[in-house]
Design an enzyme around this catalytic site. Structure first.
Site, PDB file in Angstrom:
ATOM      1  N   LYS A 107       0.780  -1.272  -0.097  1.00 20.04           N
ATOM      2  CA  LYS A 107       0.023  -0.054  -0.047  1.00 20.04           C
ATOM      3  C   LYS A 107       0.863   1.304   0.197  1.00 20.04           C
ATOM      4  CE  LYS A 107      -1.704   2.369   3.436  1.00 20.04           C
ATOM      5  NZ  LYS A 107      -1.705   3.910   2.983  1.00 20.04           N
ATOM      6  N   GLY A 157       6.920   5.057   8.720  1.00 15.91           N
ATOM      7  CA  GLY A 157       6.037   6.323   8.824  1.00 15.91           C
ATOM      8  C   GLY A 157       6.263   6.929  10.357  1.00 15.91           C
ATOM      9  N   SER A 158       5.385   7.662  10.801  1.00 19.57           N
ATOM     10  CA  SER A 158       5.843   8.478  11.963  1.00 19.57           C
ATOM     11  C   SER A 158       5.584   7.454  13.314  1.00 19.57           C
ATOM     12  CB  SER A 158       4.711   9.771  12.276  1.00 19.57           C
ATOM     13  OG  SER A 158       3.512   8.925  12.560  1.00 19.57           O
ATOM     14  N   GLY A 176       3.113   4.448  14.202  1.00 20.40           N
ATOM     15  CA  GLY A 176       3.829   3.086  14.392  1.00 20.40           C
ATOM     16  C   GLY A 176       3.019   2.455  15.806  1.00 20.40           C
ATOM     17  N   GLU A 217       9.813   1.107  10.776  1.00 16.75           N
ATOM     18  CA  GLU A 217      10.853   2.347  10.508  1.00 16.75           C
ATOM     19  C   GLU A 217      10.255   3.592  10.743  1.00 16.75           C
ATOM     20  OE1 GLU A 217      12.784   5.165   9.572  1.00 16.75           O
ATOM     21  OE2 GLU A 217      12.492   4.626   7.158  1.00 16.75           O
ATOM     22  N   CYS A 268      13.639  11.006   7.270  1.00 21.04           N
ATOM     23  CA  CYS A 268      13.472  10.561   8.567  1.00 21.04           C
ATOM     24  C   CYS A 268      15.034  10.713   9.361  1.00 21.04           C
ATOM     25  CB  CYS A 268      13.133   8.935   9.055  1.00 21.04           C
ATOM     26  SG  CYS A 268      13.911   7.809   7.775  1.00 21.04           S
ATOM     27  N   GLU A 299      10.316  16.417  15.831  1.00 21.78           N
ATOM     28  CA  GLU A 299      10.751  16.195  14.520  1.00 21.78           C
ATOM     29  C   GLU A 299      10.024  17.067  13.782  1.00 21.78           C
ATOM     30  OE1 GLU A 299      11.412  12.509  11.575  1.00 21.78           O
ATOM     31  OE2 GLU A 299       9.864  12.225  12.788  1.00 21.78           O
TER      32      GLU A 299
END
Length: 477
Positions: free
Chosen positions: A171, A222-223, A227, A244, A278, A375
């Site tokens: 996806k 993703g974030s 996650g 990740e 990231c 971040e």
């Protein structure tokens, strides 16, 4: 291949239009660029079923044949670099040269991963028994790729999963699905039906996948916030997960650097892909002996960098990819303004169409400020002064994140010693953002679970199975 305006999902070897569509915007203009299928739960069920049906045959395919298919996928990408790059710029926003680099990286990743093999370990080979541990595929993998590097980060998942013998449902982000759907067309000509399925959809599709009982593993990039939800959703069926997640990477600049030579490199450590990486430098700690000249040199270089539509010649930094992230970065900037922090440049909203934010650099904001602790994932960088190495290491490590970091010095040995004290999955000396398909990449603390890349990343897509065969029957006289 044809880079036309037709976008279909790939389910069980068939290109599927779906019953509903989503709009995909060009972030440089905010105009509708294309419409893609908005998958239903039935579409997802069909993709999972197709992957499950294809799994036994793919798992039984000799690994050398699986490698040949990955090489063919990589070659197919290399054969369409220009078309993919132009499309990537339109949907993601990054300048053409960066888009081309990402597409080439995606092809390279698929091909380079074929250098790896699944190990087999002989634990015992005695007169009585032989014990061997091998690695077998998990089954069906659900892969969820992000919008900042939609092609190469998808290949981070496709390459090891398929090499290990798994099948997959992939996806892409709803903000950047176009290149992935065109890649699906290429894959449909190369892979057996059902080995790779690609579905697109809105906010519901990700949770449907992570909670779906038909997946044996979820690989998500993703974030950190998302996650956590992925991990919770995977828990009821004990799916394997690779996550990740976010980072708040610290760069530590020692006092012996050549200011003029390093300023440009440090700028791009933070602002490549408009800071939407990231592993971009999110906090830059500069020794007090060089703080002012290096600060001024970075700002002077920044003022020469062209921000604009990635499709225009000479653009070096494009827009933020999507409106939610655009608004989040603006909120961080506004917080810094409200607190009275000093801006060296930027800090104002660009008065043009598109999700553009001017390059923004802050001068020594407090350690506990949001702009330092959170971040940014955008074109915002705090420069922070330090004068004690133990103190700066403590500050660099005082975060829930632990993805990357870097140390900069002409004394490589001293820098390497300092780098080993940073609590991050990857730490670079005198460079940053270098990743290899043959090296493990992952985060410490809340920057992730598991790794991608290298043998370790390949094994994340396998179960260890130990086979024990007794040579002499226990009942033998």
């Amino acid at each position: 291949m044809e880079f036309n305006d037709t976008y279909k999902m790939l389910i069980g070897g068939e290109l599927v239009a779906g019953s509903a569509t989503l709009d995909v915007l060009n972030p440089a203009t905010e105009e509708v660029l294309a419409r893609v299928p908005d998958a239903t739960e039935a579409d997802l069920d069909a993709a999972v079923a197709a992957a499950r049906k294809a799994f036994p045959g793919w798992a039984a395919t000799p690994i050398e044949e699986r490698k040949a298919k990955l090489n063919a996928l990589g070659d197919a990408i290399f054969g369409n670099i220009e078309g993919f790059a132009r499309l990537l710029t339109k949907e993601q926003g990054k300048p053409g040269t960066e888009a081309q680099g990402e597409i080439m990286g995606a092809g390279y990743w698929l091909k380079a991963f074929t250098a790896l093999d699944l190990p087999e370990t002989v634990n015992e080979d005695s007169d009585e028994r032989i014990s061997i541990t091998r690695h077998v595929p998990l089954g069906v993998v659900g892969a969820i790729a992000p919008w900042n590097f939609p092609m190469i980060l998808a290949m981070f998942k496709v390459a090891p999963a398929l090499l290990a013998g798994n099948t997959m449902v992939l996806k892409p982000s709803p903000f950047t699905p176009l290149c992935t759907l065109k890649f699906a067309e290429l894959a449909n000509e190369i892979l057996p039906a059902g080995v790779l399925n690609v579905v697109t959809g809105g906010d519901n599709l990700g949770p449907w996948m992570t909670g779906h009982a038909g997946f044996d593993k979820i690989s998500f990039t993703g974030s950190t916030q998302t996650g956590r939800r992925v991990m919770a959703s995977a828990a009821p069926t004990l799916k394997r997960v690779t996550l990740e997640l976010g980072g708040n990477d610290a760069a530590i600049v020692m006092p012996d650097v050549d200011v003029e030579k390093i300023a440009e490199q440090l700028f791009w450590a933070a602002f490549t892909n408009n800071g939407q990486i990231c592993i971009a430098t999110k906090r830059m700690y500069i020794h007090k002996d060089v703080y002012e000249p290096l600060r001024d040199a970075i700002v002077a270089y920044a003022k020469t960098v062209k921000v604009g539509d990635g499709s225009e010649q000479g653009t070096q930094i494009g827009p933020i990819n999507n409106k939610p992230q655009y608004e989040r970065v603006l909120d961080l900037i506004q917080d810094a303004k409200d607190k009275g922090y000093k801006f060296l440049m930027g800090g104002e909203k660009a008065d043009v169409p598109g999700y553009f934010i001017p390059i923004t650099i802050l001068d020594n904001p407090p350690e506990n400020s949001r702009i330092v602790q959170e971040e940014q994932f955008g074109p915002v960088l705090p420069l922070i002064q330090f004068d004690d190495y133990d103190d700066v290491i403590a500050r660099a490590n005082a975060t829930d994140y632990g993805l990357g970091g870097s140390v900069w010095s002409t004394d490589e040995e001293k820098a390497f010693e300092l780098a080993q004290r940073i609590q991050s999955g990857t730490v670079w000396v005198n460079e940053t953002q270098h990743l290899s398909p043959l090296a493990a990449f992952g985060g410490m603390k809340q920057s992730g679970v598991g790794v991608e890349g290298g043998l370790e990343g390949l094994l994340e897509y396998t179960n260890a199975q130990t086979l024990v065969r007794r040579k002499k029957p226990a009942f033998a006289q």
